[in-house]
Design a protein around this motif. Structure first.
Motif, short mmCIF file in Angstrom:
data_model
loop_
_atom_site.label_atom_id
_atom_site.label_comp_id
_atom_site.label_asym_id
_atom_site.label_seq_id
_atom_site.Cartn_x
_atom_site.Cartn_y
_atom_site.Cartn_z
N LYS A 195 46.43 70.17 -67.98
CA LYS A 195 47.33 70.12 -69.12
C LYS A 195 46.61 69.77 -70.41
CE LYS A 195 51.33 68.88 -66.27
NZ LYS A 195 52.30 67.81 -65.92
N THR A 196 45.49 69.04 -70.29
CA THR A 196 44.73 68.69 -71.48
C THR A 196 43.57 69.66 -71.73
OG1 THR A 196 43.32 67.16 -70.24
CG2 THR A 196 45.31 66.25 -71.24
N HIS A 197 43.42 70.65 -70.84
CA HIS A 197 42.34 71.63 -70.98
C HIS A 197 42.89 73.05 -70.77
CE1 HIS A 197 40.23 67.90 -70.10
NE2 HIS A 197 39.16 68.42 -70.63
N PRO A 198 43.96 73.42 -71.46
CA PRO A 198 44.57 74.73 -71.21
C PRO A 198 43.67 75.90 -71.55
CG PRO A 198 45.50 73.73 -73.17
CD PRO A 198 44.66 72.68 -72.51
N ALA A 199 42.66 75.69 -72.42
CA ALA A 199 41.80 76.80 -72.81
C ALA A 199 40.60 76.94 -71.89
CB ALA A 199 41.32 76.62 -74.25
N GLY A 200 40.30 75.92 -71.09
CA GLY A 200 39.18 75.99 -70.17
C GLY A 200 39.55 76.78 -68.92
N GLN A 201 38.54 77.17 -68.14
CA GLN A 201 38.81 77.95 -66.94
C GLN A 201 39.57 77.14 -65.91
OE1 GLN A 201 38.18 81.32 -66.73
NE2 GLN A 201 39.53 81.14 -64.96
N LEU A 202 39.25 75.84 -65.80
CA LEU A 202 39.99 75.01 -64.85
C LEU A 202 41.46 74.96 -65.22
CD1 LEU A 202 40.18 73.06 -62.48
CD2 LEU A 202 39.52 71.21 -64.03
N GLY A 203 41.74 74.72 -66.50
CA GLY A 203 43.13 74.70 -66.94
C GLY A 203 43.81 76.04 -66.73
N ASN A 205 43.07 78.26 -64.49
CA ASN A 205 43.28 78.49 -63.06
C ASN A 205 44.48 77.74 -62.52
OD1 ASN A 205 41.04 80.10 -63.03
ND2 ASN A 205 39.74 78.69 -61.90
N LEU A 206 44.76 76.56 -63.08
CA LEU A 206 45.83 75.73 -62.56
C LEU A 206 47.17 75.98 -63.24
CD1 LEU A 206 43.86 72.40 -62.19
CD2 LEU A 206 44.75 73.79 -60.33
N ILE A 207 47.13 76.34 -64.52
CA ILE A 207 48.38 76.51 -65.27
C ILE A 207 48.95 77.92 -65.15
CG2 ILE A 207 49.37 76.53 -67.59
CD1 ILE A 207 47.43 74.27 -68.30
N LEU A 208 48.08 78.92 -65.29
CA LEU A 208 48.55 80.30 -65.26
C LEU A 208 48.74 80.79 -63.83
CD1 LEU A 208 46.45 81.99 -68.10
CD2 LEU A 208 48.74 81.00 -68.22
N ARG A 209 49.69 81.70 -63.68
CA ARG A 209 49.97 82.29 -62.37
C ARG A 209 49.61 83.77 -62.38
NH1 ARG A 209 52.47 78.69 -59.25
NH2 ARG A 209 53.40 76.89 -60.29
N LYS A 291 51.46 82.65 -57.03
CA LYS A 291 50.23 81.89 -56.83
C LYS A 291 49.54 81.68 -58.17
CE LYS A 291 50.49 81.67 -52.32
NZ LYS A 291 50.67 80.38 -51.61
N ASN A 292 48.87 80.52 -58.33
CA ASN A 292 48.13 80.32 -59.58
C ASN A 292 46.79 81.03 -59.50
OD1 ASN A 292 46.14 78.51 -58.43
ND2 ASN A 292 47.62 76.83 -58.62
N LEU A 293 46.13 81.13 -60.64
CA LEU A 293 44.89 81.89 -60.70
C LEU A 293 43.79 81.27 -59.85
CD1 LEU A 293 44.63 83.04 -64.43
CD2 LEU A 293 45.90 84.03 -62.52
N GLY A 294 43.81 79.95 -59.73
CA GLY A 294 42.83 79.28 -58.89
C GLY A 294 42.96 79.71 -57.44
N GLU A 295 44.20 79.86 -56.97
CA GLU A 295 44.42 80.30 -55.58
C GLU A 295 43.97 81.74 -55.39
OE1 GLU A 295 48.30 77.89 -54.06
OE2 GLU A 295 48.59 79.08 -55.87
#
Length: 333
Positions: A195-203, A205-209, A291-295
């Motif tokens: 939530k604090t890194h929405p522009a990073g790849q980790l963010g 992967n977890l936020i976007l589906r 599924k989120n992008l990380g999955e």
């Protein structure tokens, strides 16, 4: 009189050894700092920072100011609202950053920074508790803080022994330790970090589906198992996503990728007359919209016998094709 200037060429071996010495001394400084931590003082500091209803204010000047900015950034990104306050600017208006009862972290290697000594009664008047990350435990500031965290080091790491090197690293590492402890206290997890890194790849992967970035069915090359390879190539040229989905009554039964075509071309000279069913991958790995992008990325990377870079998106209940998602879509490139 004749002057002869002798230019001493650098010795690579000596320079390398000096570099290693600096790194070893700084590593030792961090170990010293770890050994100096005491459970009562450290946990009291974490209690103060965790229990605040406002924000944490960090202040220090010079190299300590740089440590403070880094520490504030780390705490902000891990669930603890924090602001860096330059002590000289504080008395010229920036003190507005600090509100009633906001806890304060003092950073000072000398333990006698005049600007911090001057600000102490100002913070006290606002109900602040002060944590000192100090390089001198027997110092004026050590007597003024509520909690003292010992950041003293036995030696600086530079050749002269005077440049803030080991002391800088020790204070910075102690800031990371504070941040990590607060993360544990807050049960701060990857989803919160995203939530604090929405522009990073980790963010991302977890936020976007998958549904947010996938290529819809209308943009996907679609063939049936009896289609000739020539038809597949034409369709994949019309819809250049790197794959064609093989459908039967709208259900996904296979996939043909660019790689499948290349491998098939190596095995035969008469590829044009082959049919899709002879080269397609049956029952391919798929993903659902929710599924989120990380999955999705994990499915791609862990696919046996080798990773893949494209996944059909299906309705898991009836395997009806909805579209495709590619590695490019996940990475946003």
């Amino acid at each position: 009189m004749i002057y002869i200037i002798i230019k001493v060429m650098p010795n690579s071996a000596t320079e390398l050894e000096e570099a290693k010495t600096v790194l070893r001394k700084e590593a030792n400084a961090i170990q010293e700092t770890a050994n100096q931590l005491k459970v009562d003082t450290f946990c009291k500091a974490i209690d103060i920072l965790f229990e605040t209803k406002g924000k944490i204010v960090i202040t220090g000047i010079g190299k300590s100011g740089h440590v403070g900015k880094k520490m504030a950034a780390m705490l902000c990104s891990t669930g603890s609202p924090t602001a860096y306050l330059h002590p000289s600017e504080a008395v010229h208006g920036d003190l507005g950053i600090h509100q009633q009862s906001d806890p304060v972290i003092y950073l000072s290697n000398s333990g006698s920074t005049p600007e911090l000594i001057y600000l102490e009664p100002v913070f006290r008047a606002r109900g602040a508790k002060i944590i000192g990350v100090l390089g001198q435990t027997n110092s004026p500031l050590a007597e003024k803080v509520d909690v003292l965290l010992d950041a003293s080091v036995s030696e600086e790491a530079d050749p002269l022994g005077i440049v803030p090197t080991s002391s800088f690293i020790a204070a910075s590492a102690l800031g990371d330790a504070i941040g990590a402890a607060l993360m544990k206290r807050r049960d701060f997890d990857k989803n919160e970090y995203a939530k604090t890194h929405p522009a990073g790849q980790l963010g991302r992967n977890l936020i976007l589906r998958v549904k947010d970035v996938f290529q819809k069915k209308e943009k996907v090359a679609i063939v049936n198992k009896e289609s000739r390879i020539r038809e597949v190539v034409i369709e994949m040229s019309r819809f250049p996503l790197g794959a064609a989905c093989v459908l039967e009554k709208d259900q996904l039964i296979g996939i043909v990728t660019d790689g499948d075509l290349r491998r098939a071309l190596q095995d035969t000279e008469d590829l044009g007359n082959k049919k899709v069913k002879q080269i397609m991958t049956e029952k391919p790995q798929t993903i659902s919209l929710q599924k989120n992008l990380g999955e999705a990325l994990e499915v791609m990377e862990k696919r046996n016998p080798s990773p893949i870079s494209i996944l059909p998106v299906v309705n898991p209940e009836d395997l009806k094709l909805l579209g495709l998602i590619r590695l490019h879509d996940i990475l946003g490139v």
